[in-house]
Motif scaffolding. Structure first.
Motif, PDB file in Angstrom:
ATOM      1  N   ASN A 162     -24.703  -3.260 -38.004  1.00  0.00           N
ATOM      2  CA  ASN A 162     -25.237  -1.913 -37.792  1.00  0.00           C
ATOM      3  C   ASN A 162     -24.801  -1.316 -36.454  1.00  0.00           C
ATOM      4  O   ASN A 162     -25.327  -0.287 -36.031  1.00  0.00           O
ATOM      5  N   ASN A 163     -23.848  -1.994 -35.775  1.00  0.00           N
ATOM      6  CA  ASN A 163     -23.262  -1.476 -34.534  1.00  0.00           C
ATOM      7  C   ASN A 163     -24.302  -1.260 -33.426  1.00  0.00           C
ATOM      8  O   ASN A 163     -24.231  -0.289 -32.669  1.00  0.00           O
ATOM      9  N   THR A 164     -25.284  -2.160 -33.356  1.00  0.00           N
ATOM     10  CA  THR A 164     -26.302  -2.051 -32.309  1.00  0.00           C
ATOM     11  C   THR A 164     -26.131  -3.184 -31.307  1.00  0.00           C
ATOM     12  O   THR A 164     -25.409  -4.159 -31.559  1.00  0.00           O
ATOM     13  N   PHE A 165     -26.804  -3.045 -30.166  1.00  0.00           N
ATOM     14  CA  PHE A 165     -26.750  -4.107 -29.162  1.00  0.00           C
ATOM     15  C   PHE A 165     -28.087  -4.202 -28.454  1.00  0.00           C
ATOM     16  O   PHE A 165     -28.874  -3.253 -28.415  1.00  0.00           O
ATOM     17  N   GLU A 166     -28.331  -5.386 -27.882  1.00  0.00           N
ATOM     18  CA  GLU A 166     -29.581  -5.627 -27.171  1.00  0.00           C
ATOM     19  C   GLU A 166     -29.275  -6.474 -25.935  1.00  0.00           C
ATOM     20  O   GLU A 166     -28.721  -7.568 -26.053  1.00  0.00           O
ATOM     21  N   PRO A 167     -29.611  -5.986 -24.737  1.00  0.00           N
ATOM     22  CA  PRO A 167     -29.344  -6.757 -23.520  1.00  0.00           C
ATOM     23  C   PRO A 167     -30.172  -8.043 -23.487  1.00  0.00           C
ATOM     24  O   PRO A 167     -31.353  -8.038 -23.818  1.00  0.00           O
ATOM     25  N   VAL A 168     -29.552  -9.135 -23.104  1.00  0.00           N
ATOM     26  CA  VAL A 168     -30.250 -10.402 -22.891  1.00  0.00           C
ATOM     27  C   VAL A 168     -30.299 -10.712 -21.406  1.00  0.00           C
ATOM     28  O   VAL A 168     -31.341 -11.034 -20.852  1.00  0.00           O
ATOM     29  N   GLY A 181     -30.768   5.398 -23.733  1.00  0.00           N
ATOM     30  CA  GLY A 181     -30.990   5.650 -25.141  1.00  0.00           C
ATOM     31  C   GLY A 181     -29.789   5.435 -26.032  1.00  0.00           C
ATOM     32  O   GLY A 181     -29.892   5.617 -27.236  1.00  0.00           O
ATOM     33  N   VAL A 182     -28.596   5.065 -25.493  1.00  0.00           N
ATOM     34  CA  VAL A 182     -27.438   4.814 -26.349  1.00  0.00           C
ATOM     35  C   VAL A 182     -27.659   3.510 -27.080  1.00  0.00           C
ATOM     36  O   VAL A 182     -27.982   2.485 -26.478  1.00  0.00           O
ATOM     37  N   ILE A 183     -27.540   3.520 -28.392  1.00  0.00           N
ATOM     38  CA  ILE A 183     -27.777   2.290 -29.154  1.00  0.00           C
ATOM     39  C   ILE A 183     -26.547   1.860 -29.947  1.00  0.00           C
ATOM     40  O   ILE A 183     -26.462   0.714 -30.360  1.00  0.00           O
ATOM     41  N   ASN A 184     -25.582   2.748 -30.179  1.00  0.00           N
ATOM     42  CA  ASN A 184     -24.363   2.375 -30.882  1.00  0.00           C
ATOM     43  C   ASN A 184     -23.420   1.713 -29.904  1.00  0.00           C
ATOM     44  O   ASN A 184     -23.039   2.294 -28.900  1.00  0.00           O
ATOM     45  N   MET A 185     -23.055   0.463 -30.192  1.00  0.00           N
ATOM     46  CA  MET A 185     -22.294  -0.300 -29.197  1.00  0.00           C
ATOM     47  C   MET A 185     -20.901   0.303 -28.971  1.00  0.00           C
ATOM     48  O   MET A 185     -20.367   0.239 -27.867  1.00  0.00           O
ATOM     49  N   TYR A 186     -20.302   0.902 -29.992  1.00  0.00           N
ATOM     50  CA  TYR A 186     -18.984   1.504 -29.798  1.00  0.00           C
ATOM     51  C   TYR A 186     -19.087   2.747 -28.917  1.00  0.00           C
ATOM     52  O   TYR A 186     -18.198   3.022 -28.107  1.00  0.00           O
ATOM     53  N   TRP A 188     -21.342   3.070 -26.643  1.00  0.00           N
ATOM     54  CA  TRP A 188     -21.601   2.494 -25.320  1.00  0.00           C
ATOM     55  C   TRP A 188     -20.291   2.066 -24.655  1.00  0.00           C
ATOM     56  O   TRP A 188     -20.029   2.387 -23.510  1.00  0.00           O
ATOM     57  N   TRP A 189     -19.448   1.337 -25.405  1.00  0.00           N
ATOM     58  CA  TRP A 189     -18.169   0.887 -24.849  1.00  0.00           C
ATOM     59  C   TRP A 189     -17.283   2.079 -24.487  1.00  0.00           C
ATOM     60  O   TRP A 189     -16.635   2.082 -23.444  1.00  0.00           O
ATOM     61  N   ALA A 190     -17.252   3.076 -25.345  1.00  0.00           N
ATOM     62  CA  ALA A 190     -16.409   4.246 -25.084  1.00  0.00           C
ATOM     63  C   ALA A 190     -16.868   4.961 -23.819  1.00  0.00           C
ATOM     64  O   ALA A 190     -16.049   5.349 -22.968  1.00  0.00           O
ATOM     65  N   GLY A 191     -18.173   5.145 -23.674  1.00  0.00           N
ATOM     66  CA  GLY A 191     -18.692   5.797 -22.479  1.00  0.00           C
ATOM     67  C   GLY A 191     -18.448   4.975 -21.226  1.00  0.00           C
ATOM     68  O   GLY A 191     -18.147   5.512 -20.161  1.00  0.00           O
ATOM     69  N   TYR A 192     -18.569   3.657 -21.374  1.00  0.00           N
ATOM     70  CA  TYR A 192     -18.377   2.750 -20.233  1.00  0.00           C
ATOM     71  C   TYR A 192     -16.954   2.855 -19.695  1.00  0.00           C
ATOM     72  O   TYR A 192     -16.735   2.953 -18.484  1.00  0.00           O
ATOM     73  N   SER A 193     -15.971   2.849 -20.587  1.00  0.00           N
ATOM     74  CA  SER A 193     -14.573   2.926 -20.144  1.00  0.00           C
ATOM     75  C   SER A 193     -14.216   4.338 -19.681  1.00  0.00           C
ATOM     76  O   SER A 193     -13.471   4.514 -18.722  1.00  0.00           O
ATOM     77  N   LYS A 194     -14.803   5.362 -20.342  1.00  0.00           N
ATOM     78  CA  LYS A 194     -14.517   6.754 -19.979  1.00  0.00           C
ATOM     79  C   LYS A 194     -14.978   7.061 -18.560  1.00  0.00           C
ATOM     80  O   LYS A 194     -14.385   7.895 -17.864  1.00  0.00           O
ATOM     81  N   ASN A 195     -16.026   6.384 -18.106  1.00  0.00           N
ATOM     82  CA  ASN A 195     -16.573   6.628 -16.768  1.00  0.00           C
ATOM     83  C   ASN A 195     -15.837   5.880 -15.658  1.00  0.00           C
ATOM     84  O   ASN A 195     -16.325   5.802 -14.528  1.00  0.00           O
ATOM     85  N   GLY A 196     -14.668   5.333 -15.981  1.00  0.00           N
ATOM     86  CA  GLY A 196     -13.840   4.722 -14.944  1.00  0.00           C
ATOM     87  C   GLY A 196     -14.226   3.317 -14.560  1.00  0.00           C
ATOM     88  O   GLY A 196     -13.880   2.855 -13.467  1.00  0.00           O
TER      89      GLY A 196
END
Length: 572
Positions: A162-168, A181-186, A188-196
């Protein structure tokens, strides 16, 4: 909230399954935020009166520090309605967070969970918020966290189904970002890389790994972990990290739960890169001169041959007299000569372009330097080497890269051979002359066979002088033309007379060569380490001349007595 809107099935579930387990239970409508307290034993001691909705209530727990401040960022996501609704309506049946709570009896570990029934939907948006004591579990967790923390810097549970993630295990800053509030892991990854946060050089590989569907495609056929090393921004610095994604023990075809781990490997990997580079450098560099060696030369020729660069310039260099120097003064002097030539070349050409490919052979190759630029620089190299009495033969050729490279190198080597032949033709039998000169010096210093020496100097020398550096006086055996007049005008000061002579009889571009010789302090120190000092220059008429200064006797606490031998018509 009216109990009737909840439904009998949910009531039965709570009464049979939860009452004994949880000290606080709320029924919650996650669309409106309305909630009803089903059970509360007062352990946390916080009131719910006058709080409009569940999201405001969770914020109150944070603001009143019921939730310990170090866990505020992790729990912030529960104040976000969009995050809760997205999680539940996308199929999450359970959202769990453990934290330290400031209870009536003191600080207690508490586990908070949001539980959704199978039929939960936007039309039936009722879930259960629960709190239970987890002190015993927390003790076990605290025992294992140091070990986990030493192995990983980040642990995240992801679900490919379901493309979700949970921090451990994540740091506080990361928790704060994930609470947005971002729950879709893709996403999240896209935003993470886009922010440098990813080094530009690693963006391509990172994007391919985190592209939607790529992980599902891999793990559909292969359950071996994926491992990837990249540079991640930490405190404004890019650091090497190792990312690994592996199937969890709960993984199944319909529930593709994975564990993503991240570990900082910056020191280990940079040390590994450094050791690798040192190994490569040792393979590519000449031990004596630290220039590139023949192994690197051959590698680079292959690279140039594959290049389409329109410019390729090669200069082939052979050292004149290395063999004789090794035979007469020893290999240490020969090594000094080679190091001097290497150091002089790197003054005028970048290190990346200079190679020592044999005992006395050097090569300069470049796709940036034109033939004219190389020619202009080698004039300066030769001038500087003459100060040390070293000479080289040179050949230069230029053209395009590709299959012409080896032909260009061969042409440069051929030109060098021609230059070397012309050098020996100009000098005649130079080895014989050098041996004769050394014999003459030896005879004079030992004061043997004076008459034989006097018979020879008329044809060999322009002038021969004994010079006492301590008092700047001289006596001559054979006098330079007009030099006695210069001595008289200089009140017998040999250095002043030489300066007059130089101004009148030495071409201007060679006059600087005499600066260190006429500085008696420098000359005295030089003669401590070298058997002689030699200068080669052209006189005013353009004839080559050579001057040699040798130490005869050194008295204690004074400068030495020297002999100055000036040969006429010596080819340089």
């Amino acid at each position: 909230m009216n109990k009737s809107c909840v439904g009998t099935e949910l009531d039965t579930f709570i009464e049979k399954s939860m009452v004994e387990t949880f000290f606080r239970i709320f029924r919650v409508n996650i669309n409106t935020g309305e909630f009803e307290v089903y059970r509360d034993n007062g352990l946390l001691g916080d009131a719910v009166k006058d709080i409009p909705d569940i999201y405001a209530y969770m914020q109150r727990l944070i603001d009143d520090k019921i939730i310990s401040p170090e866990y505020a960022a992790a729990c912030k996501r529960f104040t976000n309605p969009e995050y809760i609704r997205k999680s539940i309506f996308s199929g999450e049946k359970r959202i769990v967070q453990s934290y330290k709570a400031n209870s009536v009896g003191g600080i207690r570990w508490t586990t908070f969970a949001i539980i959704a029934m199978e039929d939960c939907s936007p039309e039936n948006p009722i879930v259960i918020y629960t709190w239970r004591d987890s002190e015993a579990e927390a003790i076990t967790l605290l025992d294992t966290l140091p070990t986990i923390s030493s192995l990983y810097d980040k642990l995240i549970r992801i679900n490919l189904s379901n493309n979700t993630f949970e921090p451990v295990l994540v740091d506080a800053d990361e928790q704060e970002r994930l609470a947005g509030g971002v729950i879709n892991m893709y996403e999240w990854w896209a935003g993470y890389s886009k922010n440098g946060n990813i080094a530009p050089e690693d963006m391509g590989a990172f994007s391919m790994l985190t592209k939607a569907g790529s992980l599902q495609k891999h793990f559909a056929h292969d359950h071996t972990p994926i491992s990837f090393r990249y540079r991640r921004k930490v405190n404004d610095e890019f650091r090497w990290v190792q990312l690994e994604i592996a199937p969890s023990v709960e993984y199944s075809e319909n529930n593709q739960v994975m564990l993503l781990s991240l570990k900082d490997v910056h020191k280990e990997y940079t040390d590994q890169l450094r050791r690798h580079q040192e190994l490569v450098d040792s393979m590519h560099h000449d031990a004596l001169t630290n220039l590139y060696n023949r192994f690197k030369y051959n590698e680079d020729i292959e690279a140039y041959a594959k290049s389409s660069d329109p410019l390729f310039t090669c200069m082939y260099i052979d050292v004149n007299g290395l063999h004789e120097l090794n035979n007469t003064l020893g290999h240490q002097k020969g090594d000094e000569m080679l190091c001097c030539i290497a150091d002089t070349l790197r003054q005028y050409y970048p290190d990346k372009n200079v190679y020592r490919i044999g005992g006395d052979e050097f090569v300069v190759m470049s796709t940036e330097l034109t033939k004219r630029e190389v020619e202009l620089a080698i004039v300066k190299v030769r001038r500087d080497l003459l100060k040390h009495n070293y000479e080289i033969s040179v050949g230069i050729a230029s053209g395009a890269c590709g299959d012409k490279v080896e032909k260009i190198i061969a042409a440069a080597e051929h030109e060098m051979r021609n230059d070397k032949a012309a050098y020996y033709q100009r000098h005649g039998d130079r080895r014989k002359n050098r041996q004769m000169n050394e014999e003459l010096e030896r005879m004079l210093i030992e004061k043997h066979d004076t008459q034989r020496f006097l018979d020879l100097i008329t044809s060999q020398f322009s002038g021969v002088y004994f010079v006492d550096l301590d008092n700047d006086t001289s006596r001559h055996i054979y006098d330079l033309k007009k030099f006695s007049q210069y001595l008289e005008n200089a009140n017998s000061s040999f250095s002043q007379a030489m300066r007059h002579y130089i101004q009148k009889h030495v071409k201007s571009e060679y006059r600087y060569l005499f600066d260190d010789v006429l500085d008696y302090d420098k000359l005295s120190e030089t003669l401590r380490d070298k058997p002689m000092v030699e200068l080669r220059f052209l006189n005013a008429e353009g004839y080559p001349i050579i001057l040699r200064v040798l130490e005869i006797e050194r008295r204690e606490n004074s400068k030495p007595e020297t002999i100055w031998l000036i040969w006429k018509k010596y080819d340089v």
